[in-house]
Design a protein around this motif. Structure first.
Motif, mmCIF file in Angstrom:
data_model
loop_
_atom_site.group_PDB
_atom_site.id
_atom_site.type_symbol
_atom_site.label_atom_id
_atom_site.label_comp_id
_atom_site.label_asym_id
_atom_site.label_seq_id
_atom_site.Cartn_x
_atom_site.Cartn_y
_atom_site.Cartn_z
ATOM 1 N N ILE A 163 0.864 -1.187 0.000
ATOM 2 C CA ILE A 163 0.000 0.000 0.000
ATOM 3 C C ILE A 163 0.895 1.229 0.000
ATOM 4 N N THR A 164 0.603 2.146 -0.918
ATOM 5 C CA THR A 164 1.341 3.406 -1.000
ATOM 6 C C THR A 164 0.517 4.519 -0.366
ATOM 7 N N ASP A 184 -9.372 -4.174 13.273
ATOM 8 C CA ASP A 184 -9.921 -4.160 14.636
ATOM 9 C C ASP A 184 -9.040 -3.376 15.616
ATOM 10 N N GLY A 185 -7.986 -2.706 15.101
ATOM 11 C CA GLY A 185 -7.120 -1.885 15.943
ATOM 12 C C GLY A 185 -5.941 -2.617 16.536
ATOM 13 N N THR A 186 -5.839 -3.927 16.333
ATOM 14 C CA THR A 186 -4.717 -4.685 16.889
ATOM 15 C C THR A 186 -3.533 -4.657 15.921
ATOM 16 N N GLY A 187 -2.391 -5.124 16.433
ATOM 17 C CA GLY A 187 -1.216 -5.234 15.572
ATOM 18 C C GLY A 187 -0.614 -3.902 15.163
ATOM 19 N N ILE A 202 5.675 3.520 1.280
ATOM 20 C CA ILE A 202 5.203 2.272 0.689
ATOM 21 C C ILE A 202 5.321 1.180 1.738
ATOM 22 N N ASP A 203 4.191 0.616 2.099
ATOM 23 C CA ASP A 203 4.147 -0.473 3.086
ATOM 24 C C ASP A 203 4.066 -1.790 2.331
ATOM 25 N N THR A 204 5.111 -2.596 2.435
ATOM 26 C CA THR A 204 5.186 -3.830 1.658
ATOM 27 C C THR A 204 5.040 -5.054 2.550
ATOM 28 N N GLY A 205 4.939 -6.209 1.910
ATOM 29 C CA GLY A 205 4.860 -7.475 2.638
ATOM 30 C C GLY A 205 3.530 -7.698 3.321
ATOM 31 N N LEU A 206 2.469 -7.103 2.802
ATOM 32 C CA LEU A 206 1.152 -7.221 3.416
ATOM 33 C C LEU A 206 0.452 -8.499 2.962
ATOM 34 N N ALA A 207 -0.503 -8.926 3.769
ATOM 35 C CA ALA A 207 -1.287 -10.110 3.430
ATOM 36 C C ALA A 207 -2.397 -9.733 2.456
ATOM 37 N N PRO A 208 -2.570 -10.497 1.399
ATOM 38 C CA PRO A 208 -3.652 -10.195 0.450
ATOM 39 C C PRO A 208 -5.029 -10.286 1.117
ATOM 40 N N THR A 210 -6.685 -8.363 3.017
ATOM 41 C CA THR A 210 -6.703 -7.978 4.428
ATOM 42 C C THR A 210 -6.930 -6.479 4.527
ATOM 43 N N VAL A 211 -7.752 -6.059 5.492
ATOM 44 C CA VAL A 211 -8.033 -4.640 5.701
ATOM 45 C C VAL A 211 -7.029 -4.068 6.692
ATOM 46 N N TYR A 212 -6.364 -2.979 6.306
ATOM 47 C CA TYR A 212 -5.412 -2.299 7.172
ATOM 48 C C TYR A 212 -5.876 -0.859 7.399
#
Length: 230
Positions: A163-164, A184-187, A202-208, A210-212
């Motif tokens: 995500i950029t 949910d605010g965790t992590g 740029i935030d990389t290595g995210l899980a497909p 998935t809501v961030y």
């Protein structure tokens, strides 16, 4: 000799009584009588410290000083400057704390500025000198127009794994912090950017699939307390 100019040790905020008589050195003439009594009260001492602290999430500056024995109150002054140029304006009265007060709050501050404070005690016989002035900086403003765009990291497959984010620059900021969490605010995890000219991440290595959640805040160097003359 028309006066007496020898320095005598005196304490601030105390009252002293003086009288004078003439000495002839002649046994037959004798000395003169005493003059009328003159009572003098010395001004109180200045507070020995002035400590500002950014409080309330950055919406006010709390000030604390040491109490002065025998004072009737205080005069607290402030002046400010933009973080970019450090050019202070004129001193102005912030408040008149009452006798016995040792703290005050400045709730009329703005983001991204330097504030300089000084204080002195007052009595019926006059005012003390000013304390060494103390300087503190407020945080810059909050970034606006934060945009997030999903995409693939370099070399990844077609699933969105990065995500950029981008945002408008904040005047006076020295950097930014990007905070990421799950829906949910965790992590929660912070990513610190120390270059004020960088307004994207740029935030990389995210899980497909998935809501961030993302939040961005600006940072600034805080200066406290710094003794400044004038």
């Amino acid at each position: 000799m028309d006066g007496f100019d020898e320095a005598l040790p005196v304490d601030p905020g105390n009252s002293y009584r003086y009288r004078v008589k003439g000495i002839t050195g002649d046994v037959q003439l004798g000395d003169t009588g005493w003059s009328l009594v003159e009572d003098v009260t010395t001004p109180s001492a200045a507070p020995d410290s002035l400590d500002p602290t950014l409080a309330g999430g950055g919406v006010r500056i709390d000030l604390v000083w040491g109490d002065v024995f025998g004072e009737d109150g205080y005069e607290l002054e402030r002046r400010s400057a933009a973080l970019a140029d450090n050019s202070f304006g004129s001193w102005s009265r912030l408040s008149d704390p009452a006798a016995g007060d040792t703290s005050a709050s400045d709730t009329t501050i703005a983001s991204g500025r330097l504030y300089q404070y000084r204080i002195r005690s007052i009595t019926g016989s006059g005012v003390s000198g000013w304390t060494d002035s103390a300087v503190i900086s407020t945080s810059p403003g909050v970034p606006v127009k934060v945009l997030a765009r999903p995409g693939s990291a370099p070399g990844a497959n077609d699933c969105a794994t990065a995500i950029t984010l981008s945002w408008d620059p904040v005047p006076g900021a020295t950097g930014y912090v990007v905070r990421r969490s799950l829906s949910d605010g965790t992590g929660e995890q912070d990513f610190v950017i120390t270059d004020a000219d960088v307004t994207s991440f740029i935030d990389t290595g995210l899980a497909p699939f998935t809501v961030y959640k993302y939040r961005v805040r600006s940072t600034a160097s805080v200066v406290k307390p710094l003794a400044v003359s004038g």
